[in-house]
Design a protein around this motif. Structure first.
Motif, PDB file in Angstrom:
ATOM      1  N   ARG A  76       6.089 -27.402 -16.035  1.00  0.00           N
ATOM      2  CA  ARG A  76       5.437 -26.720 -17.205  1.00  0.00           C
ATOM      3  C   ARG A  76       6.289 -25.289 -17.273  1.00  0.00           C
ATOM      4  N   LEU A  77       6.778 -25.252 -18.416  1.00  0.00           N
ATOM      5  CA  LEU A  77       7.451 -23.576 -18.772  1.00  0.00           C
ATOM      6  C   LEU A  77       6.306 -23.097 -19.779  1.00  0.00           C
ATOM      7  N   LYS A  78       5.886 -21.816 -18.953  1.00  0.00           N
ATOM      8  CA  LYS A  78       5.011 -21.234 -19.881  1.00  0.00           C
ATOM      9  C   LYS A  78       5.447 -20.317 -21.026  1.00  0.00           C
ATOM     10  N   GLY A  79       4.926 -20.469 -22.219  1.00  0.00           N
ATOM     11  CA  GLY A  79       5.074 -19.565 -23.229  1.00  0.00           C
ATOM     12  C   GLY A  79       6.327 -20.244 -23.991  1.00  0.00           C
ATOM     13  N   GLN A  80       6.556 -21.681 -23.622  1.00  0.00           N
ATOM     14  CA  GLN A  80       7.913 -22.226 -24.505  1.00  0.00           C
ATOM     15  C   GLN A  80       7.204 -23.022 -25.515  1.00  0.00           C
ATOM     16  N   GLY A  81       5.888 -23.202 -25.827  1.00  0.00           N
ATOM     17  CA  GLY A  81       5.377 -24.031 -26.703  1.00  0.00           C
ATOM     18  C   GLY A  81       5.358 -23.641 -27.961  1.00  0.00           C
ATOM     19  N   SER A  82       4.213 -24.036 -28.876  1.00  0.00           N
ATOM     20  CA  SER A  82       4.236 -23.530 -30.239  1.00  0.00           C
ATOM     21  C   SER A  82       3.682 -22.195 -30.250  1.00  0.00           C
ATOM     22  N   PRO A  83       3.899 -21.310 -31.186  1.00  0.00           N
ATOM     23  CA  PRO A  83       3.371 -20.061 -31.376  1.00  0.00           C
ATOM     24  C   PRO A  83       1.614 -20.301 -31.554  1.00  0.00           C
ATOM     25  N   GLY A  84       1.047 -19.160 -30.885  1.00  0.00           N
ATOM     26  CA  GLY A  84      -0.304 -19.118 -31.236  1.00  0.00           C
ATOM     27  C   GLY A  84      -0.654 -18.338 -32.533  1.00  0.00           C
ATOM     28  N   PRO A  85      -1.717 -18.762 -33.340  1.00  0.00           N
ATOM     29  CA  PRO A  85      -2.085 -17.965 -34.667  1.00  0.00           C
ATOM     30  C   PRO A  85      -2.279 -16.633 -34.429  1.00  0.00           C
ATOM     31  N   LEU A  86      -2.789 -15.969 -33.078  1.00  0.00           N
ATOM     32  CA  LEU A  86      -2.975 -14.734 -32.946  1.00  0.00           C
ATOM     33  C   LEU A  86      -2.734 -14.257 -31.404  1.00  0.00           C
ATOM     34  N   GLY A  87      -2.341 -15.234 -30.752  1.00  0.00           N
ATOM     35  CA  GLY A  87      -2.202 -14.741 -29.453  1.00  0.00           C
ATOM     36  C   GLY A  87      -0.907 -15.347 -28.747  1.00  0.00           C
ATOM     37  N   GLU A  88      -0.996 -15.670 -27.416  1.00  0.00           N
ATOM     38  CA  GLU A  88       0.371 -16.068 -26.781  1.00  0.00           C
ATOM     39  C   GLU A  88       0.710 -17.613 -27.141  1.00  0.00           C
ATOM     40  N   PRO A  89       1.842 -18.032 -27.108  1.00  0.00           N
ATOM     41  CA  PRO A  89       2.198 -18.948 -27.457  1.00  0.00           C
ATOM     42  C   PRO A  89       1.670 -20.144 -26.240  1.00  0.00           C
ATOM     43  N   GLY A  90       1.978 -21.536 -26.803  1.00  0.00           N
ATOM     44  CA  GLY A  90       1.475 -22.590 -25.619  1.00  0.00           C
ATOM     45  C   GLY A  90       2.644 -22.728 -24.697  1.00  0.00           C
ATOM     46  N   ASP A  91       2.817 -23.881 -23.894  1.00  0.00           N
ATOM     47  CA  ASP A  91       3.609 -24.169 -22.934  1.00  0.00           C
ATOM     48  C   ASP A  91       4.417 -25.233 -23.258  1.00  0.00           C
ATOM     49  N   ALA A  92       5.431 -25.600 -22.793  1.00  0.00           N
ATOM     50  CA  ALA A  92       6.161 -26.698 -22.728  1.00  0.00           C
ATOM     51  C   ALA A  92       5.911 -27.662 -21.634  1.00  0.00           C
ATOM     52  N   LEU A  93       5.878 -28.885 -21.752  1.00  0.00           N
ATOM     53  CA  LEU A  93       5.649 -29.678 -20.678  1.00  0.00           C
ATOM     54  C   LEU A  93       6.948 -30.700 -20.657  1.00  0.00           C
ATOM     55  N   VAL A  94       7.699 -30.323 -19.684  1.00  0.00           N
ATOM     56  CA  VAL A  94       9.297 -31.297 -19.777  1.00  0.00           C
ATOM     57  C   VAL A  94       9.066 -32.567 -18.589  1.00  0.00           C
ATOM     58  N   THR A  95       8.991 -33.548 -19.272  1.00  0.00           N
ATOM     59  CA  THR A  95       8.878 -34.963 -18.611  1.00  0.00           C
ATOM     60  C   THR A  95      10.062 -35.362 -18.164  1.00  0.00           C
ATOM     61  N   VAL A  96      10.231 -35.317 -16.817  1.00  0.00           N
ATOM     62  CA  VAL A  96      11.562 -36.038 -16.192  1.00  0.00           C
ATOM     63  C   VAL A  96      11.808 -37.513 -16.196  1.00  0.00           C
ATOM     64  N   LYS A  97      12.768 -37.906 -16.956  1.00  0.00           N
ATOM     65  CA  LYS A  97      13.362 -39.300 -16.855  1.00  0.00           C
ATOM     66  C   LYS A  97      14.499 -39.497 -16.150  1.00  0.00           C
ATOM     67  N   PHE A  98      14.657 -40.510 -15.061  1.00  0.00           N
ATOM     68  CA  PHE A  98      16.025 -40.775 -14.556  1.00  0.00           C
ATOM     69  C   PHE A  98      16.945 -41.513 -15.382  1.00  0.00           C
ATOM     70  N   GLU A  99      18.093 -41.053 -15.634  1.00  0.00           N
ATOM     71  CA  GLU A  99      19.014 -41.632 -16.472  1.00  0.00           C
ATOM     72  C   GLU A  99      19.676 -42.876 -15.655  1.00  0.00           C
ATOM     73  N   LYS A 100      20.304 -43.809 -16.282  1.00  0.00           N
ATOM     74  CA  LYS A 100      20.860 -44.743 -15.832  1.00  0.00           C
ATOM     75  C   LYS A 100      22.006 -44.430 -15.124  1.00  0.00           C
ATOM     76  N   SER A 101      22.655 -44.681 -13.830  1.00  0.00           N
ATOM     77  CA  SER A 101      23.515 -44.085 -13.392  1.00  0.00           C
ATOM     78  C   SER A 101      24.661 -45.632 -13.358  1.00  0.00           C
ATOM     79  N   LYS A 102      25.965 -45.104 -13.678  1.00  0.00           N
ATOM     80  CA  LYS A 102      27.116 -46.146 -13.414  1.00  0.00           C
ATOM     81  C   LYS A 102      27.544 -46.532 -12.203  1.00  0.00           C
ATOM     82  N   VAL A 103      26.947 -45.654 -10.967  1.00  0.00           N
ATOM     83  CA  VAL A 103      27.332 -45.785  -9.733  1.00  0.00           C
ATOM     84  C   VAL A 103      26.368 -46.373  -9.030  1.00  0.00           C
ATOM     85  N   PHE A 104      25.122 -45.850  -9.130  1.00  0.00           N
ATOM     86  CA  PHE A 104      24.080 -46.160  -8.263  1.00  0.00           C
ATOM     87  C   PHE A 104      23.154 -47.093  -8.717  1.00  0.00           C
TER      88      PHE A 104
END
Length: 314
Positions: free
Chosen positions: A192-220
């Motif tokens: 959760r990244l506080k304040g990195q979401g959509s702007p609020g109409p009158l108040g603080e912005p929402g949050d960004a929820l960063v979902t982690v995905k493991f990328e495919k490795s060429k080695v492992f």
């Protein structure tokens, strides 16, 4: 936010089925899992999802069609710019017309606010706040509305996950943030990244929820907390034994190959798996010299005829 009908590419008379069908096509086309290297696709996917959420809600769709809310789902506060409906020119709060606050009250009454004829500003007790839809609101309460959260996917390497490194995350707006991964992060875990979401109409912005995905490795190759990798060796290294360098999540290390190594079994390096909780398994692959070799072929024929051995059961 763009017009949701434009985003989905449907008309204002589109049926619920048409809206759903249009969204499915866009979601399939722009889903982050299908476009890991296209940051713009993440924003288009989020935009399409927001448009569908609004149009799929019959009440919100009707409110948008009537102009009561904008494309972001936020109320449109009428009466500030082009004069006030039903008000006499120059009429104030004490006159016979409606003040801006009266108009806001009228508008908000359709959303659970105080009905007409309620308490006037300045009357004793808690007052209705048209900005928050709650009694007792002041300047602080008016800032209580928060913007929407947004979901962003980030593909991280096993090496970065293992080290809890900082990785760049591109937001739907194009902004790039440097995000520190948590220790022993799990695939699918949200940061959760506080304040990195959509702007609020009158108040603080929402949050960004960063979902982690493991990328495919060429080695492992990941097997739970264990990690598997391959190392190529020459025929004479496999027969005579050797010291070879093999990759790990912490960098390469030297591995002792015993003479006549059994290539059908993986060599285990304990504690060299993901986060140190698993092991690293090294599969040895024997690579013959390129282009063939007459001496090697002669030796092979000699072994086949004079010293045969079986490696396959049955």
């Amino acid at each position: 936010m763009r017009d949701p009908y434009t985003v989905l590419g449907v008309s204002r008379t589109a049926s619920e089925k048409d809206v759903k069908s249009a969204y499915r096509k866009l979601a399939k086309k722009y889903h982050p899992d299908q476009n890991p290297d296209d940051p713009s696709a993440h924003g288009k996917f989020a935009e399409a999802t927001h448009a569908y959420d609004l149009l799929n809600d019959a009440e919100k769709r009707a409110q948008f069609d009537r102009g009561e809310i904008d494309a972001g789902g936020n109320p449109r506060f009428a009466g500030f710019g082009g004069g006030q409906r039903g008000a006499r020119p120059g009429a104030g709060a004490g006159g016979g017309g409606f003040s801006a606050e009266d108009i806001l009250k009228e508008f908000m009454s359709g959303f659970g606010g105080q009905p007409r004829g309620g308490a006037r500003p300045g009357a004793g007790g808690a007052q209705w706040d048209p900005f928050t839809g709650a009694a007792g609101g002041g300047a602080g309460a008016r800032m209580a509305q928060k913007g929407d959260d947004i979901v962003v996917n980030v593909a991280v390497s096993l090496e970065d996950a293992h080290k809890a490194a900082s990785v760049p995350v591109r937001m739907p707006t194009g902004k790039v943030l440097n995000v520190k991964l948590p220790e022993k992060v799990d695939e699918g875990q949200q940061i959760r990244l506080k304040g990195q979401g959509s702007p609020g109409p009158l108040g603080e912005p929402g949050d960004a929820l960063v979902t982690v995905k493991f990328e495919k490795s060429k080695v492992f190759r990941r097997d739970g907390q264990d990690i598997r990798t391959d190392v190529a060796v020459t025929l004479y290294e496999a027969v005579l034994g050797a010291k070879v360098r093999v990759p790990t999540l912490d960098g390469s290390v030297e591995l002792n190959l015993p003479p006549g190594v059994d290539t059908s079994k993986a060599l285990r390096l304990k504690g060299k798996g993901l986060y140190g909780d698993g092991d690293l398994y090294v599969n040895v692959r024997v690579v013959l010299p390129p282009g063939g070799d007459a001496d090697l072929e002669a030796l092979a024929r000699f072994m086949r005829d004079q010293k045969p051995y079986s490696v396959r059961e049955g």
